[in-house]
Design a protein around this motif. Structure first.
Motif, PDB file in Angstrom:
ATOM      1  N   ALA A  39       0.832  -1.200   0.000  1.00 12.86           N
ATOM      2  CA  ALA A  39       0.000   0.000   0.000  1.00 12.86           C
ATOM      3  C   ALA A  39       0.870   1.254   0.000  1.00 12.86           C
ATOM      4  CB  ALA A  39      -0.922  -0.005   1.212  1.00 12.86           C
ATOM      5  N   VAL A  40       1.838   1.277   0.883  1.00  8.93           N
ATOM      6  CA  VAL A  40       2.698   2.456   0.986  1.00  8.93           C
ATOM      7  C   VAL A  40       3.463   2.694  -0.312  1.00  8.93           C
ATOM      8  CG1 VAL A  40       4.774   3.346   2.069  1.00  8.93           C
ATOM      9  CG2 VAL A  40       2.966   2.398   3.482  1.00  8.93           C
ATOM     10  N   SER A  41       4.036   1.662  -0.855  1.00  6.18           N
ATOM     11  CA  SER A  41       4.839   1.852  -2.056  1.00  6.18           C
ATOM     12  C   SER A  41       3.975   2.266  -3.237  1.00  6.18           C
ATOM     13  CB  SER A  41       5.622   0.584  -2.391  1.00  6.18           C
ATOM     14  OG  SER A  41       4.739  -0.429  -2.779  1.00  6.18           O
ATOM     15  N   SER A  42       2.751   1.756  -3.301  1.00  9.32           N
ATOM     16  CA  SER A  42       1.910   2.151  -4.421  1.00  9.32           C
ATOM     17  C   SER A  42       1.500   3.608  -4.289  1.00  9.32           C
ATOM     18  CB  SER A  42       0.693   1.232  -4.528  1.00  9.32           C
ATOM     19  OG  SER A  42      -0.472   1.914  -4.196  1.00  9.32           O
ATOM     20  N   ARG A  43       1.273   4.043  -3.048  1.00  9.40           N
ATOM     21  CA  ARG A  43       0.917   5.450  -2.888  1.00  9.40           C
ATOM     22  C   ARG A  43       2.106   6.339  -3.226  1.00  9.40           C
ATOM     23  NH1 ARG A  43      -0.757   6.663   2.686  1.00  9.40           N
ATOM     24  NH2 ARG A  43      -2.114   4.919   2.212  1.00  9.40           N
ATOM     25  N   LYS A  44       3.287   5.923  -2.791  1.00 10.90           N
ATOM     26  CA  LYS A  44       4.479   6.710  -3.116  1.00 10.90           C
ATOM     27  C   LYS A  44       4.656   6.815  -4.620  1.00 10.90           C
ATOM     28  CE  LYS A  44       8.193   5.202  -1.323  1.00 10.90           C
ATOM     29  NZ  LYS A  44       9.633   5.107  -1.060  1.00 10.90           N
ATOM     30  N   ASN A  45       4.427   5.702  -5.319  1.00 16.42           N
ATOM     31  CA  ASN A  45       4.570   5.708  -6.770  1.00 16.42           C
ATOM     32  C   ASN A  45       3.609   6.684  -7.411  1.00 16.42           C
ATOM     33  OD1 ASN A  45       6.636   3.981  -7.142  1.00 16.42           O
ATOM     34  ND2 ASN A  45       5.362   2.162  -7.307  1.00 16.42           N
ATOM     35  N   ARG A  46       2.366   6.616  -6.962  1.00 18.50           N
ATOM     36  CA  ARG A  46       1.358   7.468  -7.570  1.00 18.50           C
ATOM     37  C   ARG A  46       1.691   8.933  -7.344  1.00 18.50           C
ATOM     38  NH1 ARG A  46      -3.796   5.766  -5.234  1.00 18.50           N
ATOM     39  NH2 ARG A  46      -2.751   3.781  -5.047  1.00 18.50           N
ATOM     40  N   GLU A  47       2.148   9.251  -6.142  1.00 21.46           N
ATOM     41  CA  GLU A  47       2.499  10.648  -5.877  1.00 21.46           C
ATOM     42  C   GLU A  47       3.675  11.085  -6.704  1.00 21.46           C
ATOM     43  OE1 GLU A  47       1.176  11.185  -1.230  1.00 21.46           O
ATOM     44  OE2 GLU A  47       3.129  11.920  -1.936  1.00 21.46           O
ATOM     45  N   ALA A  48       4.658  10.219  -6.810  1.00 24.96           N
ATOM     46  CA  ALA A  48       5.835  10.563  -7.595  1.00 24.96           C
ATOM     47  C   ALA A  48       5.443  10.818  -9.037  1.00 24.96           C
ATOM     48  CB  ALA A  48       6.866   9.451  -7.515  1.00 24.96           C
ATOM     49  N   LYS A  49       4.509  10.018  -9.539  1.00 32.75           N
ATOM     50  CA  LYS A  49       4.112  10.206 -10.925  1.00 32.75           C
ATOM     51  C   LYS A  49       3.396  11.522 -11.117  1.00 32.75           C
ATOM     52  CE  LYS A  49       4.063   5.418 -12.028  1.00 32.75           C
ATOM     53  NZ  LYS A  49       3.410   4.188 -11.638  1.00 32.75           N
ATOM     54  N   ARG A  50       2.592  11.883 -10.132  1.00 36.21           N
ATOM     55  CA  ARG A  50       1.845  13.117 -10.291  1.00 36.21           C
ATOM     56  C   ARG A  50       2.774  14.316 -10.200  1.00 36.21           C
ATOM     57  NH1 ARG A  50      -3.161  12.526  -6.733  1.00 36.21           N
ATOM     58  NH2 ARG A  50      -2.707  10.432  -7.393  1.00 36.21           N
ATOM     59  N   ARG A  51       3.783  14.193  -9.355  1.00 34.03           N
ATOM     60  CA  ARG A  51       4.649  15.339  -9.164  1.00 34.03           C
ATOM     61  C   ARG A  51       5.772  15.338 -10.174  1.00 34.03           C
ATOM     62  NH1 ARG A  51       6.300  14.666  -3.882  1.00 34.03           N
ATOM     63  NH2 ARG A  51       4.226  14.522  -3.024  1.00 34.03           N
ATOM     64  N   TRP A  52       5.596  14.641 -11.238  1.00 37.63           N
ATOM     65  CA  TRP A  52       6.665  14.520 -12.212  1.00 37.63           C
ATOM     66  C   TRP A  52       6.675  15.708 -13.151  1.00 37.63           C
ATOM     67  CZ3 TRP A  52       6.010  12.652 -17.577  1.00 37.63           C
ATOM     68  CH2 TRP A  52       7.232  12.562 -18.231  1.00 37.63           C
ATOM     69  N   THR A  53       7.204  16.792 -12.657  1.00 40.07           N
ATOM     70  CA  THR A  53       7.395  17.935 -13.540  1.00 40.07           C
ATOM     71  C   THR A  53       8.793  18.466 -13.273  1.00 40.07           C
ATOM     72  OG1 THR A  53       6.327  19.226 -11.812  1.00 40.07           O
ATOM     73  CG2 THR A  53       5.042  18.767 -13.767  1.00 40.07           C
ATOM     74  N   THR A  54       9.285  19.268 -14.142  1.00 34.37           N
ATOM     75  CA  THR A  54      10.602  19.840 -13.873  1.00 34.37           C
ATOM     76  C   THR A  54      10.436  21.032 -12.951  1.00 34.37           C
ATOM     77  OG1 THR A  54      10.331  21.036 -15.928  1.00 34.37           O
ATOM     78  CG2 THR A  54      11.701  19.097 -15.968  1.00 34.37           C
TER      79      THR A  54
END
Lengths: 61, 137, 186
Positions: free
Chosen positions: B122-137
């Motif tokens: 659960a934790v790792s999937s949430r971290k992944n999703r957040e990282a993907k959303r914050r993927w901007t320069t």
């Protein structure tokens, strides 16, 4: 009774090793955490397989 | 590959206040955007594309790459599997001994392992999703 | 199917089954396309070269899972896109690669274009953040579908649309504001 137990226990080792091995080799290709799956697959069965199926195999690809 | 439409969204009706676009509206936007892109960037990109000259490796080089990488990967795999089996024997034996010593402790450990694993996922999937959303320069 | 296509799909099937030469040949045939794609979305020559290498290694590892019905080039592009995404996400602002301006300079040099010849449109494109530039290129230059883009970037369909929309608005504003220093002229 103890005799049966011995055979059961003797079967558990290869079973768990197989589960773990399969999880590991498959997860290497499709998941970010192959070692996690491998180790979970050493500890119990069949929950890891179930979750693996749901999470890695079904959703992603 | 081009122009594959969103069959999945067909039949979507207008929701309150026109928040969602209808199918024809979507298509209109899509075409408008495609046209805008073409006007703004079409020529420059194609021009640039033509001028790019990648140094394509020789066929033999690539064959070597394939062979070498496969051998390396195979070696790593067997090494990892070996370690896994070593670890496995330890862990499984440990579990068996635990079972024979105290079944309750064994059950507790199993439950903890299950809970821990699910938590980790659960934790790792949430971290992944957040990282993907914050993927901007 | 033309003779060429038949040959290509036979080769793919061989490669999937483990034939080294077939796989090498496929990689060889698609290298240029892959490189050009990478260069356009990274806007950074060194990074593009590295990612192309990595993409090929990944392809070698995963060729067994490739579905022969799909297009090989699409598969490579999907791998490359994911690698770029991971790379950007991981580094954050860490600058292992040249600064953006230096990288652009290297590209201009490579394209043998002087600063004047280099279309400002491409500068504007380079100015977009990667998570906007990538969908725009994939959709409007390479013609992939919304679903494919959403899948490769692991974002919802709506997000793809909005990023495309915002990206194009930005481009439009930036390029039309420059009182018609229009680009791409002969």
């Amino acid at each position: 009774m103890d005799d049966v137990k011995i055979w059961v226990l003797a079967g558990v080792i290869p079973l768990m090793l197989c589960q773990s091995t399969w999880l590991y080799t498959d997860a290497r290709k499709r998941s970010r955490y192959p070692w996690f799956w491998a180790i979970w697959g050493l500890i119990q069965c069949p929950m890891p397989l179930l979750f693996y199926w749901l999470i890695v195999r079904r959703k992603r690809r | 590959m081009t122009g594959r439409r969103l069959e999945r969204n067909s039949g979507e009706t207008r929701k309150g206040g026109g928040f969602r676009k209808t199918q024809p509206e979507k298509r209109a936007t899509e075409e408008e955007e495609a046209k805008a892109f073409e006007e703004l960037l079409g020529e420059p990109l194609r021009g640039w594309d033509e001028r790019i000259e990648p140094s394509v490796p020789h066929l033999l080089e690539l064959e070597e790459l394939v062979t070498r990488h496969r051998e390396e990967s195979s070696r790593k795999l067997w090494r990892d599997l070996f370690m896994l089996w070593l670890l496995g024997i330890l862990v499984i034996s440990g579990m068996i001994l635990l079972y024979r010593w105290n079944v309750i402790a064994f059950a507790v450990l199993q439950a903890l392992a299950a809970a821990g694993a699910v938590l980790f996922l659960a934790v790792s999937s949430r971290k992944n999703r957040e990282a993907k959303r914050r993927w901007t320069t | 199917m033309s003779a060429n296509e038949l040959e290509a799909s036979a080769q793919i099937r061989l490669a999937v089954r483990g034939d080294t030469k077939a796989l090498a040949s496929l990689l060889h045939d698609h290298y240029a396309l892959l490189y050009k794609y990478m260069l356009k979305i990274t806007m950074n020559k060194a990074l593009a070269e590295d990612l192309v290498q990595e993409t090929m290694l990944k392809a070698i590892e995963r060729i067994g899972t490739f579905q022969a019905k799909a297009k090989f080039s699409t598969w490579l592009i999907s791998i490359a896109t994911r690698l770029y995404m991971d790379e950007m996400r991981r580094k954050g602002r860490e600058r292992k690669w040249q600064s953006d301006e230096q990288a652009l300079q290297a590209i201009r040099f490579d394209a043998a274009m002087s600063r004047e010849e280099w279309p400002s449109a491409l500068d504007a494109l380079a100015g977009l953040p990667p998570d906007v530039r990538v969908p725009i290129m994939l959709k409007h230059y390479y013609g992939y579908s919304y679903e494919e883009i959403a899948q490769w970037l692991d974002i919802p369909l709506g997000t793809v649309r909005s990023r495309l929309h915002n990206g194009l608005s930005r481009l439009r504003k930036e390029l039309n504001d420059d009182d018609g220093t229009q680009t791409g002229t002969k």
